[in-house]
Design a protein around this motif. Structure first.
Motif, PDB file in Angstrom:
ATOM      1  N   SER A   1       0.834  -1.213   0.000  1.00 12.44           N
ATOM      2  CA  SER A   1       0.000   0.000   0.000  1.00 12.44           C
ATOM      3  C   SER A   1       0.869   1.265   0.000  1.00 12.44           C
ATOM      4  O   SER A   1       0.544   2.254  -0.665  1.00 12.44           O
ATOM      5  CB  SER A   1      -0.944   0.005   1.201  1.00 12.44           C
ATOM      6  N   THR A   2       1.986   1.216   0.720  1.00  7.97           N
ATOM      7  CA  THR A   2       2.915   2.354   0.734  1.00  7.97           C
ATOM      8  C   THR A   2       3.574   2.508  -0.624  1.00  7.97           C
ATOM      9  O   THR A   2       3.697   3.618  -1.152  1.00  7.97           O
ATOM     10  CB  THR A   2       3.981   2.169   1.832  1.00  7.97           C
ATOM     11  N   ALA A   3       3.989   1.379  -1.218  1.00  7.34           N
ATOM     12  CA  ALA A   3       4.599   1.412  -2.557  1.00  7.34           C
ATOM     13  C   ALA A   3       3.610   2.012  -3.557  1.00  7.34           C
ATOM     14  O   ALA A   3       3.992   2.840  -4.393  1.00  7.34           O
ATOM     15  CB  ALA A   3       5.015   0.009  -2.984  1.00  7.34           C
ATOM     16  N   HIS A   4       2.343   1.632  -3.437  1.00  6.83           N
ATOM     17  CA  HIS A   4       1.319   2.160  -4.340  1.00  6.83           C
ATOM     18  C   HIS A   4       1.177   3.671  -4.183  1.00  6.83           C
ATOM     19  O   HIS A   4       1.129   4.416  -5.174  1.00  6.83           O
ATOM     20  CB  HIS A   4      -0.024   1.472  -4.072  1.00  6.83           C
ATOM     21  N   ARG A   5       1.133   4.153  -2.957  1.00  7.88           N
ATOM     22  CA  ARG A   5       0.998   5.594  -2.726  1.00  7.88           C
ATOM     23  C   ARG A   5       2.214   6.355  -3.248  1.00  7.88           C
ATOM     24  O   ARG A   5       2.067   7.425  -3.862  1.00  7.88           O
ATOM     25  CB  ARG A   5       0.777   5.880  -1.238  1.00  7.88           C
ATOM     26  N   LEU A   6       3.395   5.810  -3.022  1.00  7.09           N
ATOM     27  CA  LEU A   6       4.607   6.454  -3.532  1.00  7.09           C
ATOM     28  C   LEU A   6       4.594   6.509  -5.064  1.00  7.09           C
ATOM     29  O   LEU A   6       4.908   7.541  -5.674  1.00  7.09           O
ATOM     30  CB  LEU A   6       5.856   5.717  -3.044  1.00  7.09           C
ATOM     31  N   LEU A   7       4.230   5.393  -5.688  1.00  4.66           N
ATOM     32  CA  LEU A   7       4.172   5.353  -7.151  1.00  4.66           C
ATOM     33  C   LEU A   7       3.128   6.320  -7.698  1.00  4.66           C
ATOM     34  O   LEU A   7       3.341   6.972  -8.725  1.00  4.66           O
ATOM     35  CB  LEU A   7       3.888   3.933  -7.636  1.00  4.66           C
ATOM     36  N   GLN A   8       1.998   6.437  -7.007  1.00  5.34           N
ATOM     37  CA  GLN A   8       0.959   7.363  -7.456  1.00  5.34           C
ATOM     38  C   GLN A   8       1.439   8.817  -7.410  1.00  5.34           C
ATOM     39  O   GLN A   8       1.068   9.630  -8.260  1.00  5.34           O
ATOM     40  CB  GLN A   8      -0.323   7.187  -6.632  1.00  5.34           C
ATOM     41  N   MET A   9       2.281   9.147  -6.444  1.00  3.49           N
ATOM     42  CA  MET A   9       2.846  10.496  -6.395  1.00  3.49           C
ATOM     43  C   MET A   9       3.796  10.725  -7.568  1.00  3.49           C
ATOM     44  O   MET A   9       3.830  11.808  -8.145  1.00  3.49           O
ATOM     45  CB  MET A   9       3.569  10.754  -5.069  1.00  3.49           C
ATOM     46  N   LEU A  10       4.559   9.682  -7.929  1.00  3.59           N
ATOM     47  CA  LEU A  10       5.439   9.818  -9.095  1.00  3.59           C
ATOM     48  C   LEU A  10       4.611  10.029 -10.352  1.00  3.59           C
ATOM     49  O   LEU A  10       4.969  10.832 -11.219  1.00  3.59           O
ATOM     50  CB  LEU A  10       6.335   8.583  -9.261  1.00  3.59           C
ATOM     51  N   VAL A  11       3.512   9.308 -10.475  1.00 10.17           N
ATOM     52  CA  VAL A  11       2.619   9.484 -11.624  1.00 10.17           C
ATOM     53  C   VAL A  11       2.064  10.908 -11.627  1.00 10.17           C
ATOM     54  O   VAL A  11       2.043  11.577 -12.670  1.00 10.17           O
ATOM     55  CB  VAL A  11       1.476   8.439 -11.605  1.00 10.17           C
ATOM     56  N   HIS A  12       1.630  11.376 -10.478  1.00 13.96           N
ATOM     57  CA  HIS A  12       1.059  12.717 -10.351  1.00 13.96           C
ATOM     58  C   HIS A  12       2.029  13.789 -10.841  1.00 13.96           C
ATOM     59  O   HIS A  12       1.622  14.773 -11.468  1.00 13.96           O
ATOM     60  CB  HIS A  12       0.668  12.970  -8.896  1.00 13.96           C
ATOM     61  N   ARG A  13       3.309  13.626 -10.561  1.00 14.99           N
ATOM     62  CA  ARG A  13       4.328  14.614 -10.939  1.00 14.99           C
ATOM     63  C   ARG A  13       5.006  14.292 -12.269  1.00 14.99           C
ATOM     64  O   ARG A  13       5.941  14.979 -12.670  1.00 14.99           O
ATOM     65  CB  ARG A  13       5.390  14.742  -9.839  1.00 14.99           C
ATOM     66  N   GLY A  14       4.563  13.245 -12.953  1.00  8.66           N
ATOM     67  CA  GLY A  14       5.103  12.933 -14.267  1.00  8.66           C
ATOM     68  C   GLY A  14       6.387  12.127 -14.271  1.00  8.66           C
ATOM     69  O   GLY A  14       6.976  11.895 -15.321  1.00  8.66           O
TER      70      GLY A  14
END
Length: 143
Positions: free
Chosen positions: A48-61
């Motif tokens: 779940s933490t990995a998912h949240r971190l990855l989603q932030m990377l997606v958000h910032r491109g």
């Protein structure tokens, strides 16, 4: 004095920043894609933490996610940051455009590559008779 810190670790490390930066590097090293489980294992975090971190990377491109496979790939921000010439193009193009406006002549920005001048940005003059765009062309730097 205490034992030397491993790899010159900072005196006051920030774990969350370290994980985020390690993740950016991890995604950039997997152009064929990486999945949440792999990220969780490498960073020693919950999925779940990995998912949240990855989603932030997606958000910032910094990453993009394939909607079908759910794998994550390097994003356009990583591409842009890793291509120094592209950054130079972005920064210099408006400056060169102002020079064209002021002087009415075509302007080229070149990089010295050994004995060659490589044109990386060209902004053409508005005149019918002008020097054309030479982006991507190399010519001898001296004659």
């Amino acid at each position: 004095m205490t034992a030397k810190r491993e790899k010159d670790e900072p005196t006051y490390p920030i774990g969350s920043v370290d994980k985020a930066l390690r993740l950016v590097v991890l995604v950039s090293e997997h152009p064929a894609g990486i999945r949440i489980g792999e990220v969780a294992a490498v960073l020693s975090v919950a999925p779940s933490t990995a998912h949240r971190l990855l989603q932030m990377l997606v958000h910032r491109g910094f990453a993009r996610q394939d909607p079908d496979t759910k794998a994550y790939y390097p994003g356009e921000t990583l591409d842009r940051l890793s291509d120094q010439r592209e950054r130079v193009r972005q920064v210099s193009r408006p400056i060169l455009a102002r020079l064209v406006e002021e002087f009415g002549e075509t302007v080229h920005l070149c990089l010295l590559d050994g004995w060659l001048a490589l044109t990386i940005v060209s902004v053409e003059s508005p005149h019918l008779l002008r020097v054309g765009n030479r982006e991507g062309h190399a010519q001898p730097a001296v004659s």
